[in-house]
Write a protein that holds these residues in place. Structure first.
Motif, PDB file in Angstrom:
ATOM      1  N   LEU A 138      29.458   6.511  13.085  1.00 27.99           N
ATOM      2  CA  LEU A 138      28.984   5.375  13.928  1.00 27.99           C
ATOM      3  C   LEU A 138      30.029   5.242  15.089  1.00 27.99           C
ATOM      4  N   ASN A 139      31.243   5.741  15.059  1.00 29.61           N
ATOM      5  CA  ASN A 139      32.121   6.111  16.348  1.00 29.61           C
ATOM      6  C   ASN A 139      31.341   6.685  17.375  1.00 29.61           C
ATOM      7  N   CYS A 140      30.177   7.348  17.184  1.00 24.73           N
ATOM      8  CA  CYS A 140      29.700   8.001  18.375  1.00 24.73           C
ATOM      9  C   CYS A 140      28.638   7.337  19.013  1.00 24.73           C
ATOM     10  N   ILE A 141      28.449   5.924  18.654  1.00 22.80           N
ATOM     11  CA  ILE A 141      27.467   5.156  19.085  1.00 22.80           C
ATOM     12  C   ILE A 141      28.116   4.144  20.141  1.00 22.80           C
ATOM     13  N   ALA A 142      27.375   4.238  21.207  1.00 23.74           N
ATOM     14  CA  ALA A 142      27.975   3.190  22.474  1.00 23.74           C
ATOM     15  C   ALA A 142      27.646   1.723  22.017  1.00 23.74           C
ATOM     16  N   ASP A 143      26.487   1.506  21.377  1.00 23.30           N
ATOM     17  CA  ASP A 143      25.766   0.210  21.373  1.00 23.30           C
ATOM     18  C   ASP A 143      25.630  -0.273  20.002  1.00 23.30           C
ATOM     19  N   LEU A 144      26.656  -0.603  19.366  1.00 27.57           N
ATOM     20  CA  LEU A 144      26.483  -0.985  17.829  1.00 27.57           C
ATOM     21  C   LEU A 144      25.737  -1.903  17.594  1.00 27.57           C
ATOM     22  N   GLY A 145      25.503  -2.802  18.484  1.00 29.49           N
ATOM     23  CA  GLY A 145      24.561  -4.196  18.432  1.00 29.49           C
ATOM     24  C   GLY A 145      23.045  -3.823  18.185  1.00 29.49           C
ATOM     25  N   ALA A 146      22.669  -2.646  19.062  1.00 24.25           N
ATOM     26  CA  ALA A 146      21.426  -2.285  18.931  1.00 24.25           C
ATOM     27  C   ALA A 146      21.093  -1.707  17.602  1.00 24.25           C
ATOM     28  N   VAL A 147      21.972  -0.891  17.156  1.00 28.29           N
ATOM     29  CA  VAL A 147      21.819  -0.168  15.622  1.00 28.29           C
ATOM     30  C   VAL A 147      21.740  -1.407  14.527  1.00 28.29           C
ATOM     31  N   ALA A 148      22.578  -2.487  14.654  1.00 33.47           N
ATOM     32  CA  ALA A 148      22.620  -3.467  13.891  1.00 33.47           C
ATOM     33  C   ALA A 148      21.277  -4.008  13.908  1.00 33.47           C
TER      34      ALA A 148
END
Ligand SMILES: C[S@@+](CC[C@H](N)C(=O)[O-])C[C@H]1O[C@@H](n2cnc3c(N)ncnc32)[C@H](O)[C@@H]1O
Length: 283
Positions: A140-150
């Motif tokens: 998940l450190n490779c993800i720019a937009d954590l909010g979208a994943v959430a």
């Protein structure tokens, strides 16, 4: 029960490799990843600490989504306990290696591996909600937009479902001290600005080091943080494997200290990783 029957989906992509730069980088080390990390003393010690939390969170017959599963070590471990795992990764070579290990060791357990970047989990349409989801060791450190994943996870995971997420920290005390002692202050502070370009075998990709506050906000309001455990607080980062092998007694001592330090406030946020548990709450 076969894996396919254990986890059935109305639709999921057969091959969804979307040219993720991190996925392409991990392709290069997929065949060597288990030797370099999974089977190392340090990798084992850090993973054992994660497994304690995973086994106290998920139960037999649960249905769990794994993001950035790598070579499938955690998925195979959980599936052997009767937990159905649908495991995704952006790297086709990591998925191929996970499949290979599954077929070789335990083809009957309920796990399905699938190429899919985390950014595209919104495309999944499971017949029933997942009991929870997890992500281990920095995918998940490779993800720019954590909010979208959430947001996608909120749709995929049932009410009261759990997330177990292991991030690289922004502030790793052992790393800072180690590189400062070598006079390499850039490396010592590489995580502190919250973003870094990382190179794996010549392939470059962006890595983000969000603060605990940013992660908690990204997962709110659908998920509430209820526990935080340090991983690699006394046990050092994996690039110190050579040192660990040369000092087995000291390493054993660090493993014991790790158990004491892992849940102490402040100290638990200064390790190589932090393991966060969230619960899905009603809005
Ligand atoms: C350090 S490895 C951890 C693998 C595994 N979770 C483990 O515990 O060994 C990071 C993994 O994240 C995957 N990854 C990186 N970016 C991703 C993305 N955007 N979507 C899905 N997987 C990704 C990589 O391919 C790699 O397998």
């Amino acid at each position: 029960m076969t894996a396919e029957r254990a986890i059935s989906f109305t639709s999921y992509p057969e091959s969804a490799y979307a040219g993720s730069p991190a996925g392409a980088a991990f392709d290069r080390i997929a065949q060597d990843y288990d030797r370099r990390f999974t089977d190392s003393l340090i990798g084992r010690a850090q993973r054992d600490a994660v497994w304690k939390v995973l086994t106290s969170t998920f139960r037999t017959n649960d249905k769990v989504l794994e993001l950035n599963c790598g070579t499938g070590e955690d998925a195979i471990f959980l599936a052997a306990k009767g937990i159905s795992v649908f495991a995704l990764d952006a790297s086709p070579q990591m998925i191929a290696r996970a499949e290979q290990r599954l077929q070789h060791n335990s083809p009957q357990i309920p796990v399905v591996f699938c190429e899919l970047p985390t950014e595209r989990i919104g495309e999944l349409h499971p017949e029933t909600h997942f009991d929870g989801a997890f992500s281990n060791f920095s995918g998940l450190n490779c993800i720019a937009d954590l909010g979208a994943v959430a947001c996608s996870l909120a749709r995929l995971v049932k009410q009261d479902g759990r997330l177990v997420l292991c991030f690289s920290t922004r502030f790793c005390l052992i790393e800072i001290l180690y590189y400062l002692a070598l006079g390499q202050w850039r490396k010592a502070l590489r995580r502190c600005k919250g973003y870094n370009d990382v190179m794996i075998d010549g392939a470059r990709f962006p890595v983000y080091y969000p603060s605990l506050r940013t992660i908690r906000r990204s997962f709110a309001p659908d998920f509430r943080l209820y526990s935080c455990t340090g991983i690699g607080v006394a046990v050092p980062p994996s690039y110190l494997e050579g040192w660990a092998r040369q000092h087995p007694r000291l390493f054993l001592l660090l493993r014991r200290l790790e158990e004491r330090f892992a849940t102490l406030p402040v100290l638990r946020s200064t390790g190589d990783h932090v393991l966060l548990c969230f619960e899905k709450v009603s809005r």
